[in-house]
Design an enzyme around this catalytic site. Sequence first.
Site, short mmCIF file in Angstrom:
data_model
loop_
_atom_site.label_atom_id
_atom_site.label_comp_id
_atom_site.label_asym_id
_atom_site.label_seq_id
_atom_site.Cartn_x
_atom_site.Cartn_y
_atom_site.Cartn_z
CB CYS A 51 -0.95 0.01 1.19
SG CYS A 51 -2.12 -1.34 1.12
CG HIS B 53 -3.17 3.87 1.60
ND1 HIS B 53 -3.62 3.39 0.39
CD2 HIS B 53 -3.24 2.83 2.47
CE1 HIS B 53 -3.94 2.11 0.53
NE2 HIS B 53 -3.73 1.76 1.77
CG ASN C 233 -6.66 -0.45 1.10
OD1 ASN C 233 -5.91 -0.12 0.18
ND2 ASN C 233 -6.20 -0.83 2.28
O1 UT7 Z 1 -3.85 -0.55 3.35
C1 UT7 Z 1 -3.01 -1.25 4.18
C2 UT7 Z 1 -3.17 -0.84 5.57
N1 UT7 Z 1 -4.39 -1.37 6.11
C3 UT7 Z 1 -5.11 -0.63 6.91
O2 UT7 Z 1 -4.79 0.51 7.12
C4 UT7 Z 1 -6.26 -1.28 7.62
C5 UT7 Z 1 -6.20 -0.91 9.08
N2 UT7 Z 1 -7.27 -1.43 9.86
C6 UT7 Z 1 -8.57 -1.06 9.74
O3 UT7 Z 1 -8.92 -0.31 8.87
C7 UT7 Z 1 -9.54 -1.53 10.79
O4 UT7 Z 1 -8.83 -2.17 11.82
C8 UT7 Z 1 -10.62 -2.50 10.25
C9 UT7 Z 1 -11.62 -1.73 9.38
C10 UT7 Z 1 -9.97 -3.60 9.46
C11 UT7 Z 1 -11.40 -3.13 11.40
O5 UT7 Z 1 -11.91 -2.14 12.26
P1 UT7 Z 1 -11.69 -2.25 13.84
O6 UT7 Z 1 -12.45 -1.15 14.46
O7 UT7 Z 1 -10.22 -2.31 14.10
O8 UT7 Z 1 -12.39 -3.62 14.20
P2 UT7 Z 1 -11.78 -4.95 14.81
O9 UT7 Z 1 -10.88 -5.61 13.86
O10 UT7 Z 1 -11.24 -4.67 16.19
O11 UT7 Z 1 -13.09 -5.83 14.96
C12 UT7 Z 1 -14.18 -5.44 15.77
C13 UT7 Z 1 -15.30 -6.47 15.66
C14 UT7 Z 1 -14.80 -7.90 15.84
O12 UT7 Z 1 -15.77 -8.59 16.60
P3 UT7 Z 1 -15.56 -8.86 18.17
O13 UT7 Z 1 -14.30 -9.61 18.28
O14 UT7 Z 1 -15.49 -7.48 18.78
O15 UT7 Z 1 -16.79 -9.61 18.53
C15 UT7 Z 1 -14.78 -8.45 14.45
O16 UT7 Z 1 -14.96 -9.85 14.41
O17 UT7 Z 1 -15.89 -6.43 14.35
C16 UT7 Z 1 -15.95 -7.76 13.81
N3 UT7 Z 1 -15.85 -7.67 12.35
C17 UT7 Z 1 -16.93 -7.50 11.56
N4 UT7 Z 1 -18.24 -7.38 11.84
C18 UT7 Z 1 -19.07 -7.21 10.80
C19 UT7 Z 1 -14.75 -7.71 11.58
N5 UT7 Z 1 -15.09 -7.56 10.29
C20 UT7 Z 1 -16.43 -7.42 10.25
C21 UT7 Z 1 -17.36 -7.25 9.21
N6 UT7 Z 1 -18.66 -7.12 9.52
N7 UT7 Z 1 -16.99 -7.14 7.91
#
Ligand code: UT7
Length: 323
Positions: free
Chosen positions: A114, A250, A280
């Site tokens: 990225c 980005h 992304n």
């Molecule tokens: O381009 C390269 C660099 N990449 C990035 O910059 C990505 C960086 N990360 C992010 O953008 C965010 O971390 C995400 C969008 C990927 C995730 O957001 P988050 O607020 O960090 O959520 P999380 O991973 O902590 O997950 C929170 C909850 C989890 O459930 P529990 O464990 O709290 O019960 C996940 O299982 O959300 C759940 N979850 C979803 N729920 C519904 C994860 N994906 C989904 C989904 N739909 N698609």
Amino acid sequence: MVVRAVVTGTGHYLPERVVENAEFEKTLDTNDEWIRARSGIERRHFAAEGETTSQMATCAARNALKDAGLQPSDIDAIVLATSTADFTFPSAATMVQAELGMENGFAFDVQAVCAGFAYALANANALIISGQARRVLVIGAETFSRIMDWTDRSTCVLFGDGAGALVLEAQDGQGTPADRGILSTDLNSDGRYRDLLYVDGGVSTQSTGVLRMQGNKVFRHAVEKLAKTAEKALEKAGLTPADVDWIVPHQANIRIIQGTAQKMGVPMEKVVVTVQDHGNTSAASIPLALSVGRERGQIKQGDIVVTEAIGGGLAWGAVVIRW
Ligand code: UT7
């Protein structure tokens, strides 16, 4: 007098197929509300069957050449940032070169995931200031839809396909921040964080693999490292965040984009945001946002533009450009 790499053209290409968040609700335990709230993404484009990274890159390159009023034969070099090239080799860049009908110059790919477009801009800038090339096409193009695990809701809803391109041309400058062109670059990587974001396959493991990401851990690195690299690049250019007209980040997550701007003290009115429409697109996201930002009338000649990106590696960086 110094030589500066000045942006003289921009262009982009997005595949025809648009996939709204709601489409994922049919196959995954997810919903539009979660995807919008956590990432800011509303829709993304996916390449058609058989449509490749080099084809999309060629379309974006043609649009950038048209915008610059140049022919392919005017170009000395192509630097293409991608992690999803059509083939293991040759490079996607040489395929674009052939597709454009270029019989001169040289072309190569840059792979920094990225952060790839920041790395490609830094490479192209070095080619221009060292006198090895006068006109360079810098492209970011990706088909991340080919490396998704469609059963993993935490990754497959986040990425999209597309391509963007810039033409950089050598112009004389005074060596001050008032010059047009690339004023500074700042590149970083730290391979100890490999496990946070990677594809679990490749040539020497005899597979293509799919993307794996510990999103929340990447998130925490992102805001801190992006603000730092952007500020470092500004300092190298002899500027401060107060001089910034546009941050073109980005486009991974609206919360990362907002957090970085806030840390830098730059209001969101000065940030080009396309994440809602593109998702992304990895190395393609910054050139896509630059081209769309131009089309929207946001970025104008003379503006100070800061691009910043982070991705797998971890690799991250920033580039300061006076447009
Ligand atoms: O381009 C390269 C660099 N990449 C990035 O910059 C990505 C960086 N990360 C992010 O953008 C965010 O971390 C995400 C969008 C990927 C995730 O957001 P988050 O607020 O960090 O959520 P999380 O991973 O902590 O997950 C929170 C909850 C989890 O459930 P529990 O464990 O709290 O019960 C996940 O299982 O959300 C759940 N979850 C979803 N729920 C519904 C994860 N994906 C989904 C989904 N739909 N698609």
